[in-house]
Design a protein around this motif. Structure first.
Motif, short mmCIF file in Angstrom:
data_model
loop_
_atom_site.label_atom_id
_atom_site.label_comp_id
_atom_site.label_asym_id
_atom_site.label_seq_id
_atom_site.Cartn_x
_atom_site.Cartn_y
_atom_site.Cartn_z
N PHE A 51 0.82 -1.20 0.00
CA PHE A 51 0.00 0.00 0.00
C PHE A 51 0.86 1.26 0.00
O PHE A 51 0.52 2.25 -0.64
N ARG A 52 1.98 1.22 0.73
CA ARG A 52 2.85 2.39 0.84
C ARG A 52 3.68 2.62 -0.41
O ARG A 52 4.22 3.71 -0.58
N GLU A 53 3.79 1.61 -1.27
CA GLU A 53 4.64 1.73 -2.45
C GLU A 53 3.86 1.59 -3.76
O GLU A 53 4.45 1.36 -4.82
N THR A 54 2.54 1.71 -3.69
CA THR A 54 1.70 1.69 -4.88
C THR A 54 0.99 3.03 -5.01
O THR A 54 0.34 3.49 -4.08
N SER A 55 1.11 3.65 -6.18
CA SER A 55 0.65 5.03 -6.37
C SER A 55 -0.84 5.20 -6.09
O SER A 55 -1.25 6.16 -5.42
N ARG A 56 -1.65 4.28 -6.59
CA ARG A 56 -3.10 4.47 -6.42
C ARG A 56 -3.52 4.34 -4.97
O ARG A 56 -4.47 5.00 -4.53
N TYR A 57 -2.81 3.55 -4.18
CA TYR A 57 -3.12 3.44 -2.76
C TYR A 57 -2.63 4.68 -2.00
O TYR A 57 -3.27 5.12 -1.03
N ILE A 58 -1.53 5.26 -2.45
CA ILE A 58 -1.04 6.50 -1.84
C ILE A 58 -2.03 7.63 -2.11
O ILE A 58 -2.33 8.43 -1.22
N LEU A 59 -2.53 7.70 -3.34
CA LEU A 59 -3.53 8.72 -3.68
C LEU A 59 -4.82 8.49 -2.90
O LEU A 59 -5.47 9.44 -2.46
N VAL A 112 -6.54 13.41 -10.14
CA VAL A 112 -5.23 12.76 -10.23
C VAL A 112 -5.39 11.24 -10.27
O VAL A 112 -4.71 10.54 -11.04
N MET A 113 -6.29 10.70 -9.46
CA MET A 113 -6.55 9.26 -9.46
C MET A 113 -7.11 8.80 -10.81
O MET A 113 -6.78 7.71 -11.30
N SER A 114 -7.95 9.63 -11.42
CA SER A 114 -8.50 9.29 -12.73
C SER A 114 -7.42 9.30 -13.80
O SER A 114 -7.39 8.42 -14.68
N LEU A 115 -6.52 10.27 -13.73
CA LEU A 115 -5.41 10.32 -14.68
C LEU A 115 -4.48 9.12 -14.51
O LEU A 115 -3.94 8.60 -15.50
N GLU A 116 -4.32 8.67 -13.28
CA GLU A 116 -3.50 7.48 -13.04
C GLU A 116 -4.10 6.26 -13.69
O GLU A 116 -3.41 5.44 -14.31
N ARG A 117 -5.42 6.10 -13.61
CA ARG A 117 -6.11 4.98 -14.26
C ARG A 117 -6.04 5.12 -15.79
O ARG A 117 -5.93 4.13 -16.51
N TYR A 118 -6.10 6.36 -16.26
CA TYR A 118 -6.00 6.61 -17.71
C TYR A 118 -4.64 6.17 -18.24
O TYR A 118 -4.55 5.48 -19.27
N VAL A 119 -3.58 6.52 -17.52
CA VAL A 119 -2.23 6.11 -17.93
C VAL A 119 -2.08 4.60 -17.84
O VAL A 119 -1.47 3.97 -18.72
N ILE A 131 4.07 6.77 -13.63
CA ILE A 131 3.44 6.77 -12.30
C ILE A 131 4.40 6.13 -11.30
O ILE A 131 4.26 4.97 -10.92
N THR A 132 5.39 6.91 -10.88
CA THR A 132 6.34 6.44 -9.88
C THR A 132 5.96 7.00 -8.50
O THR A 132 5.10 7.88 -8.39
N ILE A 133 6.59 6.47 -7.47
CA ILE A 133 6.34 6.98 -6.10
C ILE A 133 6.72 8.44 -6.01
O ILE A 133 6.00 9.26 -5.39
N ARG A 134 7.82 8.80 -6.64
CA ARG A 134 8.28 10.20 -6.59
C ARG A 134 7.29 11.12 -7.30
O ARG A 134 6.94 12.18 -6.76
N ASN A 135 6.84 10.72 -8.49
CA ASN A 135 5.88 11.55 -9.22
C ASN A 135 4.54 11.64 -8.48
O ASN A 135 3.87 12.68 -8.51
N THR A 136 4.16 10.56 -7.81
CA THR A 136 2.93 10.58 -7.03
C THR A 136 3.05 11.55 -5.86
O THR A 136 2.12 12.32 -5.57
N ALA A 137 4.21 11.53 -5.19
CA ALA A 137 4.44 12.47 -4.09
C ALA A 137 4.41 13.92 -4.58
O ALA A 137 3.83 14.80 -3.93
N VAL A 138 5.01 14.16 -5.75
CA VAL A 138 4.99 15.51 -6.34
C VAL A 138 3.55 15.93 -6.65
O VAL A 138 3.15 17.08 -6.40
N ALA A 139 2.76 14.99 -7.21
CA ALA A 139 1.36 15.30 -7.53
C ALA A 139 0.57 15.65 -6.28
O ALA A 139 -0.23 16.60 -6.29
#
Length: 320
Positions: A51-59, A112-119, A131-139
């Protein structure tokens, strides 16, 4: 005669107090239940590495955190109003601005979550690179900064009001957003920003939905993944709609107040508050807790563990 009048007054005051206590209980109990569910969900999303290392769960964690804070602050304001506690303008403005911050974060995070699913569906080979952890944190940081800029603008507009012309900084009414929009420009800005935010978010999610639907018809795309993403985007639209309805809660009450009595208005207010303001804030954990198998298994385990721990603690306190 004066004794009868005083007795009637005491009965009326007692009845009014009892009614406020009952109504406060009817809103506080479901709010506490939903806060518990959201709290368990937040703990669950931090309990495992996946959960801590997956972008959609972080969002999702960011969305849940904002909605949980909204629910807690909303219930606090409701109880203050029910207890007829009047705050000063600075204290009320601080609470309202904090509520606005988290209220703005929800729809932007949904985008942002919708764009992640789109990608994930339209660019599956590049998903892990984009969709990396770093890019998710920036978002997430951008989401908070964007929402903070809106709050800062509201504060500047509020400070522009000549408070020195007021007799006192003590509010004459309960603490609510419409009661601190003293300047007409603040009201117009609030309305314009709300329209802009929800129209932009709706367009972004709908465009993502259409792109996913087109990708679902392509032979090169995993149809199962595409249809799951489509359903997720539909749920995001529902969440966005409920968030918009929640924002328009006070407008509904203002329109209804002109055609019903105060007693009926209070009952309608309780109904709308529970089902339009509180309930949607618990929609995210219910959606993801039931649809996502990984989250569901962890959520059930955490809930059962906490309930069992509570039973053990209660028995230990009762036993000599």
């Amino acid at each position: 005669m004066s004794y009868a009048t005083q007795s009637q007054t005491n009965i009326t005051v007692g009845r009014d107090l009892l009614e406020r206590m009952v109504l406060s209980t009817l809103t506080t109990l479901p709010c506490c239940v939903f806060l518990f569910i959201n709290g368990v969900m937040l703990f669950t999303l931090r309990s495992k590495t996946v959960f801590r290392e997956t972008s959609r769960y972080i969002l999702l964690f960011n969305l849940l955190l904002a909605e949980t804070i909204q629910m807690a602050v909303g219930q606090l304001l409701y109880l203050l109003a029910a207890c007829r506690i009047r705050l000063t303008y600075p204290v009320c403005a601080l609470i309202i601005m904090f509520s606005n911050l988290t209220n703005d974060i929800s729809p932007v995070t949904l985008v942002v979550m919708s764009l992640e699913r789109y990608v994930a569906v339209c660019y599956p080979l590049r998903h892990s690179a984009i969709i990396t952890i770093r890019n998710t944190a920036v978002a997430i940081i951008v989401v908070w900064i964007f929402s903070s800029l809106n709050v800062l603008t509201r504060v500047l507009l509020l400070l522009d009001f000549p408070f020195e012309d007021l007799e006192s900084l003590q509010m004459k009414d309960f603490c609510a957003e419409e009661n601190i929009l003293l300047d007409p420009m603040s009201y117009e800005y609030d309305k314009a920003y709300t329209y802009f935010l929800f129209v932009s978010a709706t367009i972004a999610i709908i465009c993502s939905y259409i792109s996913v639907m087109i990708a679902a018809r392509s032979a090169s795309t995993g149809k199962t993944s595409a249809f799951k993403a489509r359903n997720t985007l539909m749920l995001h639209l529902v969440q966005l709609g409920l968030s918009l309805v929640s924002t328009m809660h006070n407008s509904f009450l203002g329109a209804i107040s002109t055609v019903v009595t105060r007693t009926v208005l209070v009952r309608i207010q309780i109904f709308l508050y529970v089902f339009i303001v509180i309930l949607p804030k618990c929609l995210s954990p219910l959606i993801y807790g039931l649809r996502d198998q990984t989250v569901r298994s962890s959520l059930v385990y955490q809930t059962c563990f906490h309930l069992k721990l509570s039973e053990i603690t209660a028995k230990a306190e009762i036993s000599p």
